[in-house]
Every structure is written in C-alpha cells, then in structure tokens.
Scaffold this motif. Sequence first.
Motif, short mmCIF file in Angstrom:
data_model
loop_
_atom_site.label_atom_id
_atom_site.label_comp_id
_atom_site.label_asym_id
_atom_site.label_seq_id
_atom_site.Cartn_x
_atom_site.Cartn_y
_atom_site.Cartn_z
N PHE A 4 0.81 -1.21 0.00
CA PHE A 4 0.00 0.00 0.00
C PHE A 4 0.84 1.27 0.00
O PHE A 4 0.32 2.36 -0.22
CB PHE A 4 -0.96 0.00 1.20
CG PHE A 4 -2.00 -1.09 1.12
CD1 PHE A 4 -3.07 -0.99 0.25
CD2 PHE A 4 -1.90 -2.22 1.91
CE1 PHE A 4 -4.02 -1.98 0.17
CE2 PHE A 4 -2.85 -3.22 1.84
CZ PHE A 4 -3.91 -3.11 0.97
N GLY A 5 2.12 1.14 0.24
CA GLY A 5 3.00 2.30 0.21
C GLY A 5 3.76 2.44 -1.09
O GLY A 5 4.61 3.33 -1.21
N TYR B 237 -0.65 1.08 -6.88
CA TYR B 237 -1.77 1.91 -7.33
C TYR B 237 -1.79 2.04 -8.86
O TYR B 237 -2.86 2.10 -9.47
CB TYR B 237 -1.69 3.28 -6.66
CG TYR B 237 -1.82 3.19 -5.16
CD1 TYR B 237 -3.07 2.99 -4.58
CD2 TYR B 237 -0.69 3.22 -4.35
CE1 TYR B 237 -3.19 2.87 -3.21
CE2 TYR B 237 -0.82 3.10 -2.97
CZ TYR B 237 -2.07 2.91 -2.41
OH TYR B 237 -2.19 2.77 -1.05
N ARG B 238 -0.63 2.04 -9.46
CA ARG B 238 -0.55 2.05 -10.92
C ARG B 238 -1.18 0.79 -11.50
O ARG B 238 -1.92 0.84 -12.49
CB ARG B 238 0.91 2.16 -11.35
CG ARG B 238 1.14 2.21 -12.84
CD ARG B 238 2.61 2.28 -13.17
NE ARG B 238 3.31 1.08 -12.72
CZ ARG B 238 4.61 0.88 -12.87
NH1 ARG B 238 5.37 1.82 -13.41
NH2 ARG B 238 5.17 -0.24 -12.45
#
Length: 282
Positions: free
Chosen positions: A32-33, A38-39
């Motif tokens: 999540f970091g 996210y991409r």
Amino acid sequence: MAKEGSKEMEQGVAVKDYKDPPPAPFIDPDEFGLWSFYRAVIAEFIATFLFLYITITTVIGDLQNVANCGNVGVLGIAWAFGGMIFVLVYCTAGISGGHINPAVTFGLFLARKVSLPRALTYMIFQCLGAICGAGMAKAFQKSYYVVHGGGANSVSTGYSKGTGLAAEIIGTFVLVYTVFSATDPKRNARDSHVPVLAPLPIGFAVFMVHLATIPITGTGINPARSFGAAVIYGHKKSWDDHWIFWVGPFIGAALATAYYQYILRAGAYKALGSFRSHSSNI
C-alpha cells in the motif's frame, strides 16, 4: 543435444534451467506504500472499462443490425471479446499482470502469485471498471441498449441453470488453464518468444470459449463483465441467474489452478517428497 543434456544434468544431479518466482506473501502491508501497486490497480480499472465498453457495444450493434443482415454474428462477438483480451493483456501485463477478470485474479491468488490485499483490490476495481464501461455503452446508445438487453448475461431459454453453471465452470477452466500455461516461468525460460506471445493464446482461449457458450449463457467466464452489465441493465432476469456468473468462474478457476499447480507442475508430488525428506531427518 549435448548442450541441452549438460543443462539438465550437472555432476549427475538434475539442474533446472529456470527459476520459479517466490510465492507472494498472504498479506503484504508494504504494497500500500508503493506507487506500483496503485498504478497496477488503475491499469486493471481502465482495462476492464475498455473491455466492457467495446464488447457490449459490439453485442448491441450485432443485435441492432440483425434485421438488415449487417450483423457480425456469434463469430464476430467472440472475436470482439477474444481480441480485446489479447490487446488489453498485451498492454497491461507488465504493469498489473493483465488480469482483467476476478476469476483469473482468484486463480493466481490460490497459486500464491498475488497477495490477498492485491487480489481483493484488483477485484473491486475490475468490477468498478466494468460498471463504468457498461454505463458508457448505455450512454452512447441508450435506446438500443435497453431494447437489446444491455449485454447482460443470463441462462438462455431451453437450458437449465445446471447447464449454465457447468458451461461457466468449464469455460473458465479453459481460460485460467491457458493463463497458467502461457505465463509459466519454465516455458518462458526455454522459449524466449513466449513472453511476447503470451497474450495471444489467452485471447484465443476467450474467443473459443465464447464460440461454445454464447448460445448457453451469453458467456460470462468473467464475474466483473457479468456484474457490470447486470448493474447497468438492472432487469430481474439478469439478477436471477447472476450467482451462476460468480460461482461458476470461481470454481473453474480453482479447478484449473489445482490441476496446473499440483498435477502438471507436480506440486503435490514435490510436497510429498519434501514431507518424506523431513520425516526421514527426524
């Protein structure tokens, strides 16, 4: 032949000419970091959005043009689904793995290729992308969309729910089996062209399954595709049969994963050998 034999045997011991990637952790909070996470999620959303928009538009256009014999027919619809999967897997494989399907994600999770948080996030955004794609198809041709069923899946008249479920299980088995085969690190290591061509057999598997099962269920084999179309179309018939398009693909994906990992890749045999070795050292 001598070179190949030297790879297989080194000082009388079998040596692998490929390396399996380590299993993904069950839960990896560090993901999540990372921007790459996210991409990948965005790539899955956009890919599923495009998949639903193009394929549902094709289905509606086919039904609209039946009267003037300008329709593409079952063959054209199957090509639309298979061709889009080929294109989208090719575009996103290096970013997210090119799942575009919760059943594929589920199979890869069972095989320890992705973590649980990544698998769940992929599935959520695949479904959201599917809803948006189906909504875009409806927005561009609303009157035709409603008249022709919005591309929603349901069991066709004359077929039982059991037949529809079986069709979804077998169809998804074919797809997920092909995914594992096309992306196998053992195959990639020995055939340098395989990573480039991997999207082709996956897309072709989708094409072939659609040819076989469009008359039965309209072909789901992708819970996000079925869910997005059902949400936007919203009629009772599509929801009555909707469970089939989740249960069938997930069972098919689980069976394909077990077959490939534990039989073809000898996972069960290796686990038994490891257990026997451990027992003998006690």
